[in-house]
Design a protein around this motif. Structure first.
Motif, PDB file in Angstrom:
ATOM      1  N   GLN A 408       0.940  -1.149   0.079  1.00 14.40           N
ATOM      2  CA  GLN A 408       0.321   0.106  -0.012  1.00 14.40           C
ATOM      3  C   GLN A 408       1.397   1.053  -0.155  1.00 14.40           C
ATOM      4  OE1 GLN A 408      -3.016   0.056   3.047  1.00 14.40           O
ATOM      5  NE2 GLN A 408      -3.643  -2.418   2.238  1.00 14.40           N
ATOM      6  N   SER A 409       2.362   1.714   0.766  1.00 12.92           N
ATOM      7  CA  SER A 409       2.794   2.540   0.533  1.00 12.92           C
ATOM      8  C   SER A 409       3.463   2.752  -0.749  1.00 12.92           C
ATOM      9  CB  SER A 409       4.037   2.231   2.047  1.00 12.92           C
ATOM     10  OG  SER A 409       4.611   1.313   1.790  1.00 12.92           O
ATOM     11  N   ALA A 410       3.316   1.788  -1.309  1.00 13.51           N
ATOM     12  CA  ALA A 410       4.447   1.805  -2.899  1.00 13.51           C
ATOM     13  C   ALA A 410       3.534   2.020  -4.031  1.00 13.51           C
ATOM     14  CB  ALA A 410       5.488   0.637  -2.817  1.00 13.51           C
ATOM     15  N   VAL A 411       2.130   2.058  -3.842  1.00 14.31           N
ATOM     16  CA  VAL A 411       1.591   2.428  -4.900  1.00 14.31           C
ATOM     17  C   VAL A 411       1.503   3.217  -5.923  1.00 14.31           C
ATOM     18  CG1 VAL A 411      -0.145   0.156  -3.866  1.00 14.31           C
ATOM     19  CG2 VAL A 411      -0.514   2.581  -3.681  1.00 14.31           C
ATOM     20  N   PHE A 412       1.307   4.280  -5.167  1.00 17.99           N
ATOM     21  CA  PHE A 412       1.777   5.925  -5.524  1.00 17.99           C
ATOM     22  C   PHE A 412       3.501   6.255  -6.132  1.00 17.99           C
ATOM     23  CE2 PHE A 412      -1.219   6.767  -2.980  1.00 17.99           C
ATOM     24  CZ  PHE A 412      -2.137   6.647  -3.096  1.00 17.99           C
ATOM     25  N   ASP A 413       3.784   4.979  -6.799  1.00 17.83           N
ATOM     26  CA  ASP A 413       5.251   5.497  -7.055  1.00 17.83           C
ATOM     27  C   ASP A 413       5.126   5.296  -8.321  1.00 17.83           C
ATOM     28  OD1 ASP A 413       6.326   5.753  -4.802  1.00 17.83           O
ATOM     29  OD2 ASP A 413       7.083   3.756  -4.486  1.00 17.83           O
ATOM     30  N   PRO A 414       6.043   5.131  -8.934  1.00 23.24           N
ATOM     31  CA  PRO A 414       5.540   5.133 -10.621  1.00 23.24           C
ATOM     32  C   PRO A 414       6.360   3.776 -11.006  1.00 23.24           C
ATOM     33  CG  PRO A 414       7.274   7.446 -10.707  1.00 23.24           C
ATOM     34  CD  PRO A 414       7.107   6.580  -8.693  1.00 23.24           C
ATOM     35  N   PHE A 415       5.448   3.009 -11.710  1.00 22.56           N
ATOM     36  CA  PHE A 415       6.259   1.880 -12.046  1.00 22.56           C
ATOM     37  C   PHE A 415       6.039   0.775 -11.409  1.00 22.56           C
ATOM     38  CE2 PHE A 415       9.003   4.592 -14.365  1.00 22.56           C
ATOM     39  CZ  PHE A 415       9.054   5.196 -16.100  1.00 22.56           C
ATOM     40  N   VAL A 416       5.297   1.280 -10.709  1.00 21.50           N
ATOM     41  CA  VAL A 416       4.643  -0.001  -8.935  1.00 21.50           C
ATOM     42  C   VAL A 416       3.186  -0.400  -9.473  1.00 21.50           C
ATOM     43  CG1 VAL A 416       4.539  -0.418  -7.090  1.00 21.50           C
ATOM     44  CG2 VAL A 416       5.965   0.818  -7.673  1.00 21.50           C
ATOM     45  N   GLU A 449      -7.271   2.691   1.891  1.00 20.58           N
ATOM     46  CA  GLU A 449      -8.300   1.402   2.563  1.00 20.58           C
ATOM     47  C   GLU A 449      -8.199   0.638   1.735  1.00 20.58           C
ATOM     48  OE1 GLU A 449     -11.110   2.992   5.152  1.00 20.58           O
ATOM     49  OE2 GLU A 449      -9.833   5.153   5.959  1.00 20.58           O
ATOM     50  N   SER A 450      -7.003  -0.056   1.641  1.00 21.74           N
ATOM     51  CA  SER A 450      -7.629  -1.885   1.410  1.00 21.74           C
ATOM     52  C   SER A 450      -7.575  -3.033   2.466  1.00 21.74           C
ATOM     53  CB  SER A 450      -6.624  -1.557  -0.413  1.00 21.74           C
ATOM     54  OG  SER A 450      -6.663  -2.892  -0.727  1.00 21.74           O
ATOM     55  N   VAL A 451      -8.927  -3.848   1.876  1.00 16.96           N
ATOM     56  CA  VAL A 451      -8.435  -4.872   2.807  1.00 16.96           C
ATOM     57  C   VAL A 451      -8.160  -6.110   1.948  1.00 16.96           C
ATOM     58  CG1 VAL A 451      -9.596  -6.985   3.635  1.00 16.96           C
ATOM     59  CG2 VAL A 451      -9.577  -4.636   5.018  1.00 16.96           C
ATOM     60  N   LEU A 452      -7.495  -7.520   1.351  1.00 13.97           N
ATOM     61  CA  LEU A 452      -7.696  -8.084   0.261  1.00 13.97           C
ATOM     62  C   LEU A 452      -8.529  -9.037  -0.131  1.00 13.97           C
ATOM     63  CD1 LEU A 452      -3.742 -10.044   0.821  1.00 13.97           C
ATOM     64  CD2 LEU A 452      -4.978  -8.502  -1.140  1.00 13.97           C
ATOM     65  N   ASN A 453      -8.826  -9.055  -1.296  1.00 13.90           N
ATOM     66  CA  ASN A 453     -10.212 -10.279  -1.323  1.00 13.90           C
ATOM     67  C   ASN A 453     -11.756  -8.948  -1.743  1.00 13.90           C
ATOM     68  OD1 ASN A 453      -8.565 -11.766  -2.669  1.00 13.90           O
ATOM     69  ND2 ASN A 453      -9.011 -12.552  -0.458  1.00 13.90           N
ATOM     70  N   LYS A 454     -11.555  -7.141  -0.904  1.00 14.05           N
ATOM     71  CA  LYS A 454     -12.370  -6.896  -0.640  1.00 14.05           C
ATOM     72  C   LYS A 454     -13.093  -5.591  -0.866  1.00 14.05           C
ATOM     73  CE  LYS A 454     -13.341  -9.333   4.530  1.00 14.05           C
ATOM     74  NZ  LYS A 454     -13.374  -9.493   5.395  1.00 14.05           N
ATOM     75  N   GLY A 455     -11.681  -5.172  -1.008  1.00  7.75           N
ATOM     76  CA  GLY A 455     -11.266  -3.880  -1.845  1.00  7.75           C
ATOM     77  C   GLY A 455     -11.277  -2.854  -1.446  1.00  7.75           C
TER      78      GLY A 455
END
Length: 615
Positions: A408-416, A449-455
């Motif tokens: 979650q902390s890396a999704v805003f980095d380029p090419f991730v 905010e994210s939960v695996l397999n829930k959204g």
């Protein structure tokens, strides 16, 4: 010498008086021991004594006067000498006090300026430092070690030969020397110093000394390094900007032809159904390629500092409808429900950057759909009043696969890209990086905010102000005549484009819309065609050989009939500052390649309805 002579004369005179008194004394003794002498003899003796005493008295009186004169004169001389000595003593004391004050001030000045003073006896090799020198070398208490040894040890090994050569040249040529070098402090830190010195030779001898000063230039070197780094960064940014402009032109120009002609083929009723499907695939793939190109160029522009905020009215209901139209088919094909919600208290129109707001929402909704196989994607917009205006509260919620905590902390980095299903990991991985950059540029914040397999839920807060007036939907649009007809005749349209494919695409687009269209392959030919044909609207490419679109636009605007002609720049550039330059050159509007046919024609209709191309 004169004083010695006077002393001898005074001594001789004193002796003569003593001799005269001695004679008188002898006469008195003779009288006392010769009582039988007759009165005449005694009278002669008394007379002799009287004369001697009188003579002696006169001499004594004269001597007294001379002594008094000499004593007075000597006293005056001694007084003058004493006064001179006192004056000399006072002058010396004043000079010593002045020297003390000057020395004190010099010490204060050298300390304030960070200057250390040193002296080196060339013959004996002895070196003397002042207190500031030790401080410059990172030494609090002067050690017992010789200053010359301290200096040699402290100089950086790579700089010792430089310093030695400078000293050697100065001694050999009797010249000044100036040198910069590095020194190591006892704590291991490295510092830069600058040293200047002058050679002083004793008259008639080779013996002499070096007298010099040292100052710390570590901060100066740091600033110079920063300046060099800044210049290098600016040069890199300029190179990156040039690369962006060139790549934008080189990529968008052929893609414009691919998308344009694929649209023509898809709309052509003579295109066989089996080919029509292939053409739609080509067009869809081309649009996907365009999105990736746009993402890459936008990231490069952000890194180069070439993107700016353009605050204008943002019509939120219209924006929502655009998104619905854009995503409806894709959601239906995938079987995912699309929900849009605008809170009742949300203003219809706000002030922000509509292009960046639109791009943020497109990227978030598209990303949510990408990772949602079933369920829903909801875009909700709310409004919060704040002290200095208000804030758009935007939530994008999906029921997709979710994002693992460690990602979650890396999704805003380029090419991730977050996810384990390689089938879903398509694209550049720049969408969320662009979203974050745009939100920050708009002064906002984004979190998830994210939960695996829930959204996943993306929450945005973007500062904005409520617009006082909403733009009229019918502003400048005339529906009474077709876009290409004025006064019952076809509108003359000139296309100036050096790329053959794009020239053909624009001419066919205008022909289908009912324009009377002609083409020119460079700016010079475009100016000549304008003079000869007098078109009402010009579609001008900006990068062309012989004469570019900037110069061609300036020349047309300088002509008598060129002040009112409509000029639309059709360019592959994606730089916002180039947009401003194009408008200042004299173009009425800018359309970016690859252009959408309906957007180009709507813009043409609006400008023609306004009735003037005066820029």
């Amino acid at each position: 010498m004169q004083r010695d002579t006077e002393s001898v004369d005074l001594l001789m005179t004193t002796r003569a008086l003593r001799e005269g008194l001695s004679e008188v004394k002898q006469c008195l003794e003779t009288l006392s021991y010769a009582p039988d002498q007759d009165s005449a003899v005694r009278m002669d003796m008394f007379k002799s004594i009287h004369d001697g005493l009188h003579r002696t008295n006169s001499e004594l009186m004269q001597l007294t006067i001379e002594l008094e004169d000499r004593v007075s004169q000597r006293t005056e001389e001694l007084t003058a000498v004493n006064a001179s000595l006192l004056e000399e003593i006072n002058e010396r004391a004043m000079a010593e006090e002045t020297l003390r004050q000057v020395t004190q001030r010099l010490q204060m000045a050298t300390r304030a300026a960070g200057l250390g003073i040193w002296e080196w006896n060339i013959t004996t090799g002895e070196m003397i430092w002042d207190d500031e020198m030790y401080r410059l070398y990172g030494i609090d208490d002067p050690p017992t070690v010789d200053a010359l040894e301290l200096r040699e040890t402290a100089i950086h090994p790579d700089d010792r030969d430089i310093v030695r050569k400078a000293v050697s040249d100065a001694l050999r040529n009797n010249s000044d020397y100036a040198v910069e070098y590095r020194i190591s402090w006892p704590d291991g830190s490295e510092h830069y110093v600058s040293s200047i010195a002058r050679v002083f030779r004793d008259v008639g001898s080779d013996e002499g000394r070096l007298l010099g000063i040292v100052c710390d230039i570590t901060e100066k070197k740091r600033v110079e390094a920063l300046r060099v780094a800044r210049d290098a960064a600016e040069s890199a940014n300029r190179a990156k900007s040039t690369f962006i402009a060139n790549m934008s032109h080189e990529l968008r120009t052929p893609l414009n032809a691919v998308l344009g002609f694929s649209e023509f083929m898809a709309m052509d009723p003579d295109t066989p159904p089996k080919f029509r499907k292939n053409v739609e695939i080509i067009n869809r793939s081309g649009r996907h390629l365009l999105e990736m190109i746009n993402d890459i160029l936008d990231i490069a522009k952000i890194e180069a500092g070439r993107i700016e905020i353009a605050y204008r009215e943002v019509e939120l209901p219209t924006l929502m409808q655009d998104l619905i139209n854009m995503f409806k088919l894709r959601f239906e094909q995938k079987g995912v429900q699309l929900n849009f919600k605008i809170a009742d208290n949300t203003p219809q129109v706000v002030m922000s950057d509509p292009g960046k707001i639109r791009q943020v929402l497109i990227n978030l909704v598209g990303n949510a759909l990408k990772f949602t196989e079933q369920g829903f994607v909801t875009l909700g917009i709310d409004w919060e009043n704040r002290v200095h205006g208000g804030c758009l509260l935007i939530d994008v919620v999906d029921s997709g696969c979710g994002i693992a905590d460690e990602m979650q902390s890396a999704v805003f980095d380029p090419f991730v890209q977050a996810g384990e299903d390689e089938a879903k990991l398509k694209g550049t991985g720049l969408g969320l990086a662009l979203v974050r950059n745009y939100v920050v540029m708009l002064g906002g914040e984004i979190c998830l905010e994210s939960v695996l397999n829930k959204g996943t839920t993306f929450h945005l807060e973007i500062p904005a102000k409520e617009a006082l007036f909403a733009p009229s939907e019918q502003d400048g649009i005339t529906a009474s005549l077709p876009v290409a007809m004025r006064n019952g005749e076809a509108v003359k349209a000139l296309v100036v484009e050096d790329n053959t494919d794009n020239l053909l695409l624009l001419l066919q687009t205008l022909d289908q819309a009912g324009f009377d269209a002609r083409g020119a392959v460079n700016g010079l030919e475009g100016v000549e065609t304008f003079l000869e044909w007098q078109p009402e609207i010009i579609y001008m490419d900006m990068r062309m050989p012989v004469m570019d679109g900037y110069e061609a636009t300036r020349r047309i605007r300088s002509l008598h009939h060129g002040k009112n002609v409509i000029i639309i720049a059709v360019t592959a550039s994606a730089l916002s500052d180039e947009y401003d330059t194009i408008i200042k050159t004299g173009c009425n509007e800018v359309v970016t390649k690859p252009f959408r046919r309906e957007i180009l024609l709507q813009l043409s209709e609006r400008l023609l309805a306004a009735g003037s191309g005066d820029a």
